[in-house]
Design a protein around this motif. Structure first.
Motif, mmCIF file in Angstrom:
data_model
loop_
_atom_site.group_PDB
_atom_site.id
_atom_site.type_symbol
_atom_site.label_atom_id
_atom_site.label_comp_id
_atom_site.label_asym_id
_atom_site.label_seq_id
_atom_site.Cartn_x
_atom_site.Cartn_y
_atom_site.Cartn_z
ATOM 1 N N UNK A 50 -1.731 2.906 -4.724
ATOM 2 C CA UNK A 50 -1.618 1.566 -4.149
ATOM 3 C C UNK A 50 -0.968 1.590 -2.760
ATOM 4 N N UNK A 51 -0.906 2.761 -2.136
ATOM 5 C CA UNK A 51 -0.262 2.870 -0.820
ATOM 6 C C UNK A 51 -1.235 2.552 0.309
ATOM 7 N N UNK A 52 -0.692 2.139 1.446
ATOM 8 C CA UNK A 52 -1.510 1.844 2.618
ATOM 9 C C UNK A 52 -1.964 3.147 3.293
ATOM 10 N N UNK A 53 -2.970 3.035 4.140
ATOM 11 C CA UNK A 53 -3.443 4.184 4.919
ATOM 12 C C UNK A 53 -2.276 4.829 5.671
ATOM 13 N N UNK A 54 -1.472 3.975 6.279
ATOM 14 C CA UNK A 54 -0.350 4.450 7.076
ATOM 15 C C UNK A 54 0.672 5.218 6.240
ATOM 16 N N UNK A 55 0.996 4.643 5.084
ATOM 17 C CA UNK A 55 1.982 5.281 4.205
ATOM 18 C C UNK A 55 1.454 6.622 3.703
#
Ligand code: ATP
Length: 249
Positions: free
Chosen positions: A72-77
């Protein structure tokens, strides 16, 4: 490669309306490994990359990277955790210089907002120069990226990815569109990235010679599902795999 699992994907699924682009796919990649993904057009390979790198949200399944759930993490994370990808089409900023393109990649690994890191972080600059030297493009740092031939654009994309200091590189068809000589050069470059940098590599590839030479293990997808996975020789000579490839050409 060691035995430690760096990326663990369990039951990854992505639906687009009634279409299941990725259907219950599971695999794990060990630290230091080179892992290949192949399969006919539309099998779901790029969508699997999109799901793991956070570009699209999985409909189902679990993904752990370096011991942490990233599903569930963002691309950035995910990038900050250490996964960087390249795209099938040589995607560079054409009007920007070679160096400019790599600096953009480097800021992603700095962990700071780009407007701070781009101008003020000497590490970003050092990492960019170093990445260009590693791929052999340092002499062309001032050239316009759009003027580069295909192989150099691909090297540039890889330099940009390296500048973010990834633990794991996801490469979407790095050998596509290359001639035999360029394939040899790309094979050598990817081997060096793996051996000298210790970077784990996952690649989608249609060029069988490249997969057979590089990959420790391969996963064959067909219609969203896992058809086979294992060592390249066993998998690529499997009658079902051969049939799927012949059927698609
Ligand atoms: P190729 O080798 O041609 O790149 P692939 O194995 O990478 O193919 P995907 O691009 O992942 O396959 O596509 C898998 C399926 O999902 C295809 O049927 C495709 O049309 C569909 N698909 C991919 N992205 C989307 C989207 N954003 N919306 C709807 N359907 C999509």
């Amino acid at each position: 490669a060691g035995t430690e699992v760096l990326l663990d994907v369990r039951g990854a699924t992505k639906r687009y309306g009634g279409l299941i682009a990725v259907n219950d796919v599971s695999f794990s990649v060990r630290r230091g490994e080179i892992f290949g993904i192949a399969g006919p057009n539309g099998a779901g390979k790029t969508t699997l990359f999109d799901v793991v790198t956070g570009m699209v949200r999985a409909t189902g399944g679990e993904i752990d990277f370096d011991g942490v759930s990233i599903v569930r993490s963002s691309v950035h994370a995910i990038c900050h955790r250490g996964i960087t990808r390249t795209f099938q089409k040589p995607s560079v900023f054409d009007s920007e210089t070679v160096m400019g393109n790599v600096v953009v990649g480097a800021h992603f690994g700095s962990g700071k907002p780009w407007w701070k890191s781009l101008s003020r972080d000497p590490l970003v600059w050092d990492r960019s120069v170093e990445a260009l030297e590693f791929v052999g493009l340092a002499e062309r740092a001032e050239e316009r990226s759009g003027d580069l031939p295909v192989y150099d654009k691909k090297r540039l994309m890889i330099a940009s990815a390296l500048a973010s200091s990834p633990k794991m590189l996801f490469l979407d068809e790095p050998f596509g569109g290359l001639n035999d000589e360029e394939i040899d050069a790309m094979l050598a470059l990817l081997s060096r990235i793996n051996a000298e940098r210790g970077i784990t590599i996952v690649l989608i590839e249609h060029v069988m010679r490249a997969l057979m030479t590089l990959a420790d293990r391969v996963l064959i997808m067909d219609q969203g599902r896992t058809l086979r996975q294992g060592d390249p020789h066993t998998v690529m000579t499997d009658p079902d795999v051969v049939r799927v490839y012949l059927g698609s050409s």
